[in-house]
Design an enzyme around this catalytic site. Structure first.
Site, short mmCIF file in Angstrom:
data_model
loop_
_atom_site.label_atom_id
_atom_site.label_comp_id
_atom_site.label_asym_id
_atom_site.label_seq_id
_atom_site.Cartn_x
_atom_site.Cartn_y
_atom_site.Cartn_z
N HIS A 77 0.85 -1.19 0.00
CA HIS A 77 0.00 0.00 0.00
C HIS A 77 0.89 1.24 0.00
O HIS A 77 2.06 1.19 0.39
CB HIS A 77 -0.89 0.01 1.24
CG HIS A 77 -1.92 -1.06 1.26
ND1 HIS A 77 -2.97 -1.06 2.14
CD2 HIS A 77 -2.07 -2.19 0.52
CE1 HIS A 77 -3.72 -2.12 1.94
NE2 HIS A 77 -3.18 -2.83 0.96
N GLU A 96 1.06 3.82 1.92
CA GLU A 96 1.62 4.17 3.22
C GLU A 96 2.83 3.30 3.55
O GLU A 96 3.85 3.80 4.05
CB GLU A 96 0.57 4.01 4.34
CG GLU A 96 -0.67 4.85 4.14
CD GLU A 96 -1.78 4.14 3.36
OE1 GLU A 96 -2.95 4.48 3.61
OE2 GLU A 96 -1.51 3.27 2.51
N CYS A 110 -5.90 1.95 5.94
CA CYS A 110 -6.55 0.74 6.43
C CYS A 110 -5.90 0.34 7.76
O CYS A 110 -4.86 0.91 8.14
CB CYS A 110 -6.40 -0.38 5.40
SG CYS A 110 -4.72 -1.05 5.26
N CYS A 115 -2.12 -0.36 7.58
CA CYS A 115 -1.29 0.83 7.40
C CYS A 115 -1.25 1.69 8.66
O CYS A 115 -0.21 2.26 8.98
CB CYS A 115 -1.79 1.62 6.20
SG CYS A 115 -1.49 0.73 4.65
#
Length: 149
Positions: free
Chosen positions: A53, A55, A83, A86
């Site tokens: 992701h 992040e 999420c 993260c």
């Protein structure tokens, strides 16, 4: 005139646009300190890595590039609310401030409940197997950390 927050979010949005062109989910991140900036986007598809992701990519890139990085002095801008994975990564990286554009509710409204439902994939979660042994390892680890603090 734009604010610094708008400027950094603009960089994250530009990264999200690049992600979309690359066939990724259009999520970008911009990690900023007083002296450095990292701008990245999701790479889940291209890296074949479900943890890639934006992040996580920002944290990985910053730790690779910034040997002097003080995560407490950093701010993460991301185009979609992080999420749970993260958020946990940001916690462990020491990032104390996260600024996001669209919420997970926005994401849910557009794409479905992928990130709002725990274990939306249908995976079975079973806990407690050899729990006490694991808890003892955690106690030992916590005691060692406390002794060196």
């Amino acid at each position: 005139m734009t604010t610094p927050d708008e400027e950094h979010m603009g960089a994250a949005l530009d990264a999200a646009r690049r992600a979309l062109l690359a066939g990724e989910a259009p999520i970008g991140a911009c990690l900023v300190t007083d002296t450095d900036t990292v701008v990245v986007h999701n790479r889940v598809v291209s890296d074949r890595d479900p943890t890639a992701h934006a992040e996580i990519q920002a944290i990985r890139e910053a730790t690779r590039l910034w040997r002097h990085w003080d995560p407490g002095a950093s701010r993460l801008y991301v185009t979609v609310e992080p999420c749970p994975m993260c958020i946990a990564a940001c916690h462990y990286a020491g990032i104390r401030e996260i600024v996001y554009a669209a919420s997970l509710a926005d994401f849910h409204e557009i794409t479905g409940d992928e990130l709002l439902t725990p274990l939306a994939s249908g995976a079975l979660l079973t806990g407690g197997c050899r729990r006490e042994e694991s808890r003892e390892l955690l106690r030992t680890w916590a005691a060692r950390r406390a002794a060196t603090a």
